[in-house]
Design a protein around this motif. Sequence first.
Motif, mmCIF file in Angstrom:
data_model
loop_
_atom_site.group_PDB
_atom_site.id
_atom_site.type_symbol
_atom_site.label_atom_id
_atom_site.label_comp_id
_atom_site.label_asym_id
_atom_site.label_seq_id
_atom_site.Cartn_x
_atom_site.Cartn_y
_atom_site.Cartn_z
ATOM 1 N N TRP A 129 -2.021 -90.993 -51.396
ATOM 2 C CA TRP A 129 -3.089 -91.459 -50.090
ATOM 3 C C TRP A 129 -4.467 -92.154 -50.183
ATOM 4 C CZ3 TRP A 129 -1.030 -91.716 -44.712
ATOM 5 C CH2 TRP A 129 -1.794 -92.820 -44.294
ATOM 6 N N ASP A 149 -7.523 -94.447 -48.821
ATOM 7 C CA ASP A 149 -8.533 -93.174 -47.892
ATOM 8 C C ASP A 149 -10.330 -93.740 -48.327
ATOM 9 O OD1 ASP A 149 -8.831 -91.188 -46.146
ATOM 10 O OD2 ASP A 149 -10.418 -90.416 -48.232
ATOM 11 N N LYS A 189 -7.623 -83.596 -46.422
ATOM 12 C CA LYS A 189 -7.598 -84.094 -44.932
ATOM 13 C C LYS A 189 -7.464 -82.625 -44.018
ATOM 14 C CE LYS A 189 -7.047 -88.624 -44.228
ATOM 15 N NZ LYS A 189 -8.696 -89.432 -44.083
#
Length: 168
Positions: free
Chosen positions: A143, A147, A157
């Motif tokens: 991710w 991001d 997150k």
Amino acid sequence: MSPDQLSSPPYPDLAGMPPLATPGQRFAARLIDGLVLGVIWTVALGMTGALQYGMEHPGQQDLGKVMAALIITMGVYFAYEGTMLARSGQTLGKKAMRIRVAVLSDGNIPGRQGWVRAAVYTLPGLLIPVLVGTLFWVLNVVWQLWDKPFRRCLHDKAARTVVVSAVQ
């Protein structure tokens, strides 16, 4: 979200914080922590008798013993990661790579947020036997590659953290 919204709380512009860790630094740190995980896994397999069973019955597993080892492993690894992050923002891997976890809003050591981060990273590992845990781990760590602007993984997150250089 507009750029203005990103630079206002709770999404600061990281002014005053060290530079973000690179994906390479984060990957290398996870590899080192993966060795820690491997040691815990091996000890847990030995403690539950799953290792002995596998040696005595080649090609077979005692699923109950393996699941017990998995639960022990994920519990111990969660305690390792949570404790290390809450106290210093660094696991052994992060120390070796000279990076640390920081609270996104102020750059502080995560404290309780370290436990949140550890839970979101570690506990899906209990779902490895049904492949969900493995798929989550892969998605979670890649991710950071898309991001923006903070290169955060899903566990970052959830905990509202960011990984930065520990050297200034």
